[in-house]
Design an enzyme around this catalytic site. Structure first.
Site, PDB file in Angstrom:
ATOM      1  N   LYS A  49      31.538  -5.106  34.807  1.00 32.57           N
ATOM      2  CA  LYS A  49      31.322  -6.472  35.300  1.00 32.57           C
ATOM      3  C   LYS A  49      30.134  -7.049  34.534  1.00 32.57           C
ATOM      4  CE  LYS A  49      34.429  -5.235  38.251  1.00 32.57           C
ATOM      5  NZ  LYS A  49      35.821  -5.685  38.220  1.00 32.57           N
ATOM      6  N   ASP A  97      31.898   7.213  48.669  1.00 36.66           N
ATOM      7  CA  ASP A  97      31.163   6.493  47.624  1.00 36.66           C
ATOM      8  C   ASP A  97      31.651   6.965  46.246  1.00 36.66           C
ATOM      9  OD1 ASP A  97      29.401   5.345  45.895  1.00 36.66           O
ATOM     10  OD2 ASP A  97      27.599   6.238  46.783  1.00 36.66           O
ATOM     11  N   SER A 132      44.502  -7.967  40.628  1.00 40.71           N
ATOM     12  CA  SER A 132      43.766  -7.084  39.700  1.00 40.71           C
ATOM     13  C   SER A 132      44.699  -6.136  38.963  1.00 40.71           C
ATOM     14  CB  SER A 132      42.777  -6.211  40.469  1.00 40.71           C
ATOM     15  OG  SER A 132      41.718  -6.962  40.912  1.00 40.71           O
ATOM     16  N   CYS A 145      40.547  -0.166  46.368  1.00 40.16           N
ATOM     17  CA  CYS A 145      41.207  -1.033  47.359  1.00 40.16           C
ATOM     18  C   CYS A 145      41.231  -2.504  46.934  1.00 40.16           C
ATOM     19  CB  CYS A 145      40.486  -0.895  48.694  1.00 40.16           C
ATOM     20  SG  CYS A 145      40.813   0.739  49.385  1.00 40.16           S
TER      21      CYS A 145
HETATM   22  C1  LIG Z   1      37.398  -5.509  42.373  1.00 37.68           C
HETATM   23  S1  LIG Z   1      37.682  -4.538  43.763  1.00 37.68           S
HETATM   24  C2  LIG Z   1      38.867  -3.411  43.181  1.00 37.68           C
HETATM   25  C3  LIG Z   1      40.237  -3.955  43.113  1.00 37.68           C
HETATM   26  C4  LIG Z   1      41.257  -2.887  42.788  1.00 37.68           C
HETATM   27  N1  LIG Z   1      41.058  -2.350  41.433  1.00 37.68           N
HETATM   28  C5  LIG Z   1      42.658  -3.433  42.875  1.00 37.68           C
HETATM   29  O1  LIG Z   1      43.303  -3.519  41.838  1.00 37.68           O
HETATM   30  O2  LIG Z   1      43.101  -3.743  43.978  1.00 37.68           O
HETATM   31  C6  LIG Z   1      36.255  -3.556  43.863  1.00 37.68           C
HETATM   32  C7  LIG Z   1      36.316  -2.483  44.912  1.00 37.68           C
HETATM   33  O3  LIG Z   1      35.254  -1.577  44.666  1.00 37.68           O
HETATM   34  C8  LIG Z   1      34.840  -1.049  45.902  1.00 37.68           C
HETATM   35  N2  LIG Z   1      33.523  -0.454  45.713  1.00 37.68           N
HETATM   36  C9  LIG Z   1      32.366  -1.065  45.368  1.00 37.68           C
HETATM   37  N3  LIG Z   1      31.361  -0.161  45.301  1.00 37.68           N
HETATM   38  C10 LIG Z   1      31.922   1.042  45.597  1.00 37.68           C
HETATM   39  C11 LIG Z   1      31.415   2.356  45.698  1.00 37.68           C
HETATM   40  N4  LIG Z   1      30.127   2.627  45.448  1.00 37.68           N
HETATM   41  N5  LIG Z   1      32.266   3.346  46.016  1.00 37.68           N
HETATM   42  C12 LIG Z   1      33.573   3.109  46.239  1.00 37.68           C
HETATM   43  N6  LIG Z   1      34.107   1.864  46.176  1.00 37.68           N
HETATM   44  C13 LIG Z   1      33.290   0.852  45.860  1.00 37.68           C
HETATM   45  C14 LIG Z   1      34.897  -2.242  46.848  1.00 37.68           C
HETATM   46  O4  LIG Z   1      35.030  -1.787  48.186  1.00 37.68           O
HETATM   47  C15 LIG Z   1      36.134  -2.988  46.350  1.00 37.68           C
HETATM   48  O5  LIG Z   1      37.281  -2.658  47.103  1.00 37.68           O
END
Ligand SMILES: C[S@@+](CC[C@H](N)C(=O)[O-])C[C@H]1O[C@@H](n2cnc3c(N)ncnc32)[C@H](O)[C@@H]1O
Length: 359
Positions: free
Chosen positions: A306, A260, A188, A221
């Site tokens: 998305k 969150d 990513s 993450c």
């Molecule tokens: C596509 S991944 C992100 C990848 C990241 N940008 C990278 O480059 O490694 C989406 C992330 O969003 C997190 N996520 C989804 N909903 C969330 C929320 N409400 N609050 C915090 N994190 C969230 C998920 O745990 C996941 O790790």
């Protein structure tokens, strides 16, 4: 008949076609889209083409979402003989009376198109020589001049098109290839890198990504986006319930908050940059970004929306329209761009950079 040609990701032809219809209507020119599903491009013939000056200046790729490249088709060649594909191309180019700064021999970014890739690379060499001999092409590559696109859709068929320096993508096929950094925690990372390199101008890049600036990364993450910020010497609050890359934590530039992203508040009152790659409804993400920008919790924002399976152009347009309407009420002005980047999947990347008083 002149047509506008847009390359796009395979599967995004219908969205690109809708966008071209809106784009051409905005410039008071009208036509209709021609495409087959998954062919990786859309052609849009125009009943009355705009002037050269308008083509060269006003159809800026940067202001569009789904097209990877925009060019203007001036000839369609078919039944090309394998023994001499060059003569018909020279003949069609001669009629244009333009001196090109480069020739790009291209093909659709699809599985079928990839079969043409090797041929296109080889064919570019004698074609370039022949164009130079006739003085249709500058001796050295000059990207400040128009580019000739020779777009093969089969071994016997190609479209000839022209693009202009102020409006086109600087990359062949409209594809910005990047090398995956070995120490980045996820692929990513390339999405944010491509956005930084292609969606911001030099002044914005220097200002937003300056050493010591503070950022919040929502949905961080394992840390691919945070990695881009850290390598630019920024300090990052990485917000996500998942696990963050240990090497990033060891830099001392990252604080991880398992919270969150929709309720997280920055550690200090405001940050320079908010980035967000959470997989969530686009309208929810756009609203969240607006909340941070309107309340001055973030000066600038870069985020991904998305996309749903259907109505993707409409979904992006609606989300951006409501964000723009909120930002328009503020004293600051913002430059907002949204692009379906090469490294994006079913998502688009949006940059919102606050302009007034900061530059
Ligand atoms: C596509 S991944 C992100 C990848 C990241 N940008 C990278 O480059 O490694 C989406 C992330 O969003 C997190 N996520 C989804 N909903 C969330 C929320 N409400 N609050 C915090 N994190 C969230 C998920 O745990 C996941 O790790």
């Amino acid at each position: 008949m002149t047509s506008l040609l847009a390359y796009c990701r395979s599967g995004y032809e219908a969205d690109t076609a809708k966008e071209l219809a809106d784009l051409t209507a905005q410039h008071n020119v009208f036509g209709y889209p021609l495409f087959k599903p998954n062919q990786g491009f859309v052609e849009f013939p125009l009943y009355e083409p705009p002037s050269e000056a308008i083509k060269a200046k006003q159809f800026e790729l940067k202001k569009t979402v789904f097209p990877r490249q925009l060019s203007w088709v001036f000839a369609q060649l078919s039944e090309l003989e394998s023994s001499d594909r060059i003569s018909p191309i020279l003949e069609a180019v001669a009629a244009q009376a333009v001196k090109f700064g480069a020739v790009w021999v291209e093909y659709p970014d699809t599985d079928d198109g990839k079969e043409l890739a090797k041929f296109c690379r080889k064919f570019a060499v004698p074609l370039r020589q022949a164009l130079r001999k006739q003085d249709y092409l500058s001796k050295k590559e000059a990207l400040k001049q128009p580019v000739l696109h020779v777009f093969f859709t089969a071994f016997t068929t190609c479209k000839l098109a022209i693009s202009y320096p102020q409006t086109r993508s600087p990359f062949e096929l409209g594809v910005c290839r990047l090398k995956f950094p070995a120490s980045a925690p996820s692929r990513s990372t390339l999405k944010l890198e491509e956005a930084i390199l292609t969606m911001l101008d030099e002044r914005e890049r220097q200002y937003v990504f300056r050493p010591g600036a503070r950022a919040v990364d929502l949905g961080a993450c394992p840390g691919g986006w945070t990695y881009q910020l850290v390598t630019r010497e920024m300090y990052v609050e990485a917000v996500d319930n998942g696990a963050i890359d240990e090497a990033l934590m060891a830099t001392g530039q990252v604080a991880h908050f398992a919270e969150d992203g929709f309720t997280y508040k920055p550690q200090q009152q405001k940050v320079d940059l908010l980035v967000c790659d959470m997989i969530e409804q686009p309208d929810r993400v756009a609203k969240l970004m607006g909340d941070w920008l309107v309340t001055d919790r973030a000066l600038h924002a870069i985020f991904n929306l998305k996309l749903p399976m259907k109505q993707r152009y409409e979904t992006v347009s609606m989300a951006l329209l409501s964000l723009k309407a909120r930002l328009a009420k503020l004293n600051d002005s913002f430059s907002m761009t949204a692009r379906h980047l090469y490294h994006d999947r079913d998502e688009v990347t949006v940059t919102v950079i606050r302009q007034s008083q900061y530059f």
